[in-house]
Design an enzyme around this catalytic site. Structure first.
Site, PDB file in Angstrom:
ATOM      1  N   HIS A  40     103.526  82.593  98.432  1.00 36.36           N
ATOM      2  CA  HIS A  40     102.018  81.499  98.823  1.00 36.36           C
ATOM      3  C   HIS A  40     100.696  82.307  98.925  1.00 36.36           C
ATOM      4  O   HIS A  40     100.416  83.801  99.012  1.00 36.36           O
ATOM      5  CB  HIS A  40     102.304  81.248 100.706  1.00 36.36           C
ATOM      6  N   GLN A  74     107.309  80.342 106.682  1.00 35.94           N
ATOM      7  CA  GLN A  74     108.507  79.729 106.828  1.00 35.94           C
ATOM      8  C   GLN A  74     109.674  81.190 107.918  1.00 35.94           C
ATOM      9  O   GLN A  74     110.715  80.083 108.000  1.00 35.94           O
ATOM     10  CB  GLN A  74     109.339  79.500 105.344  1.00 35.94           C
ATOM     11  N   LYS A 134     104.384  74.889 112.262  1.00 31.61           N
ATOM     12  CA  LYS A 134     105.796  75.466 111.739  1.00 31.61           C
ATOM     13  C   LYS A 134     106.720  74.921 112.289  1.00 31.61           C
ATOM     14  O   LYS A 134     108.003  75.340 111.888  1.00 31.61           O
ATOM     15  CB  LYS A 134     106.256  76.059 110.409  1.00 31.61           C
ATOM     16  N   CYS A 179     101.027  75.708  96.463  1.00 34.93           N
ATOM     17  CA  CYS A 179     100.740  76.645  97.002  1.00 34.93           C
ATOM     18  C   CYS A 179     101.215  77.719  96.225  1.00 34.93           C
ATOM     19  O   CYS A 179     101.543  79.060  96.887  1.00 34.93           O
ATOM     20  CB  CYS A 179     100.097  77.180  98.535  1.00 34.93           C
ATOM     21  N   ASP A 223     105.352  87.967 105.532  1.00 34.88           N
ATOM     22  CA  ASP A 223     104.699  86.681 106.231  1.00 34.88           C
ATOM     23  C   ASP A 223     106.094  85.772 106.523  1.00 34.88           C
ATOM     24  O   ASP A 223     106.820  85.477 105.750  1.00 34.88           O
ATOM     25  CB  ASP A 223     104.279  86.000 104.690  1.00 34.88           C
TER      26      ASP A 223
HETATM   27  C1  LIG Z   1     105.192  80.964 102.916  1.00 39.17           C
HETATM   28  C2  LIG Z   1     103.944  80.726 103.733  1.00 39.17           C
HETATM   29  N1  LIG Z   1     102.564  81.739 103.903  1.00 39.17           N
HETATM   30  C3  LIG Z   1     101.666  81.809 104.795  1.00 39.17           C
HETATM   31  C4  LIG Z   1     100.960  80.155 104.880  1.00 39.17           C
HETATM   32  C5  LIG Z   1     100.217  79.298 105.195  1.00 39.17           C
HETATM   33  O1  LIG Z   1     100.390  79.612 106.753  1.00 39.17           O
HETATM   34  P1  LIG Z   1      99.105  78.432 107.172  1.00 39.17           P
HETATM   35  O2  LIG Z   1      98.612  78.029 106.075  1.00 39.17           O
HETATM   36  O3  LIG Z   1      99.609  78.070 108.359  1.00 39.17           O
HETATM   37  O4  LIG Z   1      97.991  79.774 107.732  1.00 39.17           O
HETATM   38  C6  LIG Z   1     102.203  78.985 104.477  1.00 39.17           C
HETATM   39  C7  LIG Z   1     102.258  77.770 104.914  1.00 39.17           C
HETATM   40  O5  LIG Z   1     102.557  76.469 103.754  1.00 39.17           O
HETATM   41  C8  LIG Z   1     103.440  79.665 103.753  1.00 39.17           C
HETATM   42  O6  LIG Z   1     104.652  78.354 103.719  1.00 39.17           O
END
Ligand SMILES: Cc1ncc(COP(=O)(O)O)c(C=O)c1O
Ligand SMILES: Cc1ncc(COP(=O)(O)O)c(C=O)c1O
Lengths: 140, 404, 404, 140
Positions: B121, B201, B224, B362, B198
């Site tokens: 992401h 998910q 999430k 993203c 990270d």
């Molecule tokens: C794999 C992953 N990393 C990071 C994020 C970023 O999370 P947040 O927008 O809650 O900071 C997301 C959310 O879409 C994600 O799916």
């Protein structure tokens, strides 16, 4: 030549025939498919409009105090919307384009069927069209 | 077994109508929905307990502090951290990653290398690019295979002695693929590299034990996980968190301030400057408790069932292409239909009440890998049903017909 | 005129009992209470509109995005910014200050000087100390007078050509003193220095117009304005915000990501990386609307009435010492009683249901100035009453008797 | 010499006489006032206990396998609480102090009258007392 307002009124009339959203969408899709071919030389980054999820290219030309637009997109519904915008704006004088009050989108009920993201894209397109017109007017 | 119709009653939004039809919410990977059990805890906080925390002597403040710290314990226990102070509350995954990337500025130098993957992401790419720009270190990228999985052989050969850190997502948000993080961590540790996972998910779909995983840092977002927006956590091993400088300056994170010298407070306060998202943290704890009351084993097996059912039926549609169609997946399906632009499909599905995400999610590098403008992503949660999947597939066929 | 008993019905927590007696909440400067109008908007968000914003094509996402952006407009209008994109949503005042302090790292150099005051909150001290440490620049401190006000003559003489920035709070949180920010800004601008105003305490008590003030940056927190925790805003003039690098890397804040090159998005997204506190932002908008429905002119005059009433009656108590007892104040009274430690007073008041704050209030330099361990701080809001003040003063007298 | 548990039980008995919180507070305040004078030489930063809103100094000495504590605070209620802690812990062997299970605080209902901040301070005091005992035991 009809005025920008007259063209908008015509579009509003046409959309009154549609019973539901799916007919409107089908019409936009058909318009998109029939949009005249875009000149590949103009499919360049500087013609891209920011703020759309799909790619939208907009190109313009100015001749005899008349602005002409051509556009393209990789998404068909965007192409349909663009097709309406070109019908409304292309072939008018810069000052007419600058002064135009765009009201057909709301009146044909497209607003409520376009997501915020799409609606923003639409606003970006109209803004870009007006910026071109402003630039041509300044050049005169 | 999980009684989905009973569970759905906990989620008021699932009864909503959009575009004159029932909402079918398949955008769970972007944000999950929130049960009454969490909504009520948040309301109750403002109606009965709202107060600034930690420094207050009065009862209301003690009350709010207890509830806030109780969430830290819930999260510590659920994720198997060793100590409460290893759980730092953040405003979300992105914030957590940035605490680490900013903290490493002084600890990373020109000759060091960092590893990310092609499937990250943007939140797990851009902070490291910024770090590399500041420190002169180099970012290396593990490529993905054409089925969407990480190329583990490439990972092994990228793991050279100069690699100080590896940053990988637990689960890919755009493909749903579960990465072999245990193996990734072990390989990195053998190489003396640290690992940040990270878990944006990952955390929502199965139970994990962070100390057993031996991961160095782990980040996730409450929104999430059936929790509220604006809150998440960063887990770090004590010794590592202690070695990092604080991120933000402010109240809470200091123990002594004069204009000559300021001393920083101990963990976790060092990283929690300013008044935190108190109601959010308390709601986050309630969300973890709610999900545990259903049981992560039930959630996992039911979501697998939904995934298999949807995959099987989607594959019957002509010209469909699913990206990342492998076994180790959470309930996320990313696809395209013929040459139709994902936004065209998404717009029409929306008219049928089906909320899916379209675009790059993203994760632009993945889209570049497959040379596509984006995908349609349907992501299911334990409160979704097979009949919703049927309606979605119906709508998809209609969209396909309309687009011709 | 303001009907305080009608207003109190909006705040469920004001009916609470603590220690078997009615809660008297006089800790409003730490965090304000939240009316049903805000609590309901937050619940409603999760029950009807919860979705991730900005990139979604579906109706629910459009809905959440509209509500989120509507809050930006409410705040822009209320605070008199010129453009929506001058309002950046943060997690609070501390976060807002840190965006600027981190952004200035590249723009401040060894020979530059920065000015803060002796009455700042730690959140408006520590980030600048950290900045000075990183850049080698120098932090100069405006001293306070013995009545607690800023020494404006010293300010003028500190304002030398090498001063690039001035950081001052609008209102002191521990003394309640309102600073002459218009004059401070004008003097700074004449000197070509930029000004950041910490409005954590100012924003809640009177209406201000940021573009008329001509302030460069202004920060505040929703939780002190009847809004939820975990949200605030940073105002900055467009041209200044555009000149700063982004703070955090992540989703939302980029327009294009490849491993070779990443382009940052325009304002305000450049500074809003990751999923924001969506329900918090929407609740913040509702809070501003709520306060405007009462009217800031009414709030201001009623709070002044409470302040005068309490000050007059407190002064009748033997051995009381009020710090910062000047005319230009919000409804905050900081005091000590004889030689009793503030925490002794606070603990006994709490037994009588009165919630006050005790200690340093994150302003250690002020306490060092007066050479005291802290103060008892009673802070009143527009939903407090004179009879609550009577009960508080009664309790204070009893505390004084107990402590002997 | 009574055991640590016996002293705790005695304190619990004493507190049962009090009708309400104000009597308990008054008692603590009186205890605080009567706390033996603290040696000024020991009022040093290294004797300060972290985590209290008021300043609390704790000093210890070790002689004949017995640990003695003296303490002080700038807040009177804290001094009262410290006075109870000294009564419980001072004069015992390190191993007794380490093994002691401190339950009187809850039983006398002080917990519910101490804010989180104060309760944390109390925990810090007990922790520091036990750390001293551990150090003396290690030295033996
Ligand atoms: C794999 C992953 N990393 C990071 C994020 C970023 O999370 P947040 O927008 O809650 O900071 C997301 C959310 O879409 C994600 O799916
Ligand atoms: C003057 C002042 N500045 C900054 C802050 C910090 O605000 P927050 O904790 O909401 O970040 C406060 C809050 O106590 C304050 O009163």
């Amino acid at each position: 030549m009809q005025s920008i307002q007259q063209i908008q009124d015509q579009i509003i009339d046409e959309f009154e025939f549609f019973q539901d959203w799916s007919e409107k969408y089908q019409y936009l899709i058909d318009l998109g498919k029939n949009l005249p071919n875009f000149n590949d030389n103009n499919r360049i980054d500087s013609n891209l409009i920011k703020g759309c999820q799909s790619k939208v290219w907009l190109n313009s030309s100015f001749d005899d105090n008349i602005v002409k637009f051509e556009a393209d997109s990789d998404a068909i519904i965007s192409k349909g919307i663009i097709s309406l915008l070109i019908r409304v704006f292309s072939g008018h004088k810069p000052e007419e384009i600058i002064a135009a009050d765009i009201n057909f989108i709301e009146k044909i009920g497209l607003n409520s069927h376009l997501s915020q993201t799409r609606a923003n894209g639409l606003l970006s397109m109209i803004k870009q069209i007006k910026i071109y017109a402003l630039a041509y007017q300044a050049k005169k | 077994m999980l009684d989905v119709y009973k569970i759905r009653e906990d989620f008021p939004i699932l009864g909503k109508k959009v575009n004159n039809t029932d909402l079918i919410y398949f955008d769970n990977a972007a944000t999950s929905q929130t049960p009454n059990q969490v909504i009520d805890v948040i309301s109750d906080y403002y109606k009965q307990h709202n107060s600034n925390i930690h420094r207050g002597l009065h009862s209301l403040s003690a009350d709010a502090t207890n509830k806030y710290e109780r969430s830290r314990t819930i999260i510590k226990n659920h994720f198997g951290a060793l100590h409460e102070h290893e759980i730092i509350f953040t405003s979300g995954t992105t914030h957590g990653i940035n605490i680490i990337s900013s903290g490493l500025e002084k600890l990373i130098s020109e000759n060091d290398e960092l590893i990310v993957s092609e499937m990250e992401h943007h939140s797990n790419i851009v902070p490291w690019q910024m770090l590399c720009e500041k420190t002169g270190s180099k970012l290396k990228v593990i490529p993905i295979n054409d089925n969407g999985t990480l190329n583990m052989n490439e990972y092994k050969s990228l793991l050279t002695p100069s690699v100080k850190f590896v940053f990988i997502n637990h689960v890919s948000n755009s493909l749903g693929i579960i990465n072999p993080i245990k193996e990734i961590i072990n390989l990195a540790h053998t190489n003396n590299s640290k690992v940040l996972i990270d878990g944006a998910q990952g955390a929502a779909h199965f139970k994990i034990n962070l100390s057993e995983l031996d991961v160095d840092y782990y980040v996730a977002s409450a929104h999430k996980l059936c929790g509220p927006t604006g809150v998440g956590f960063l887990y770090g091993k004590s010794v590592l968190l202690n070695s990092l400088p604080p991120y933000q300056g402010g109240g809470e994170m200091i123990s002594n301030v004069t204009f000559n010298k300021t001393e920083y407070a101990d963990l976790p306060h060092k990283f929690e400057a300013g008044t935190p998202n108190i109601s959010g943290v308390i709601g986050f704890g309630a969300a973890i408790e709610y999900m545990n009351s259903i049981g992560f084993n039930h959630i996992e097996s039911y979501e697998k069932e939904l995934l298999d059912y949807a995959t099987e039926n989607l594959k019957k549609i002509k010209n469909i292409k699913i990206y990342g169609d492998v076994d180790d997946k959470i309930s996320v399906i990313s696809f395209n239909l013929g040459n139709h632009h994902p936004s065209d499909i998404g717009s029409i599905l929306d008219q049928y009440g089906v909320a899916v995400r379209t675009g790059q999610h993203c994760t632009q590098p993945i889209m570049d890998h497959f040379n596509i403008p984006g995908t349609v992503r349907a992501s299911f949660s334990f409160y979704n049903t097979k009949s919703e999947i049927d309606l979605f597939i119906d709508a998809l066929k209609k969209a396909s017909n309309m687009l011709g």
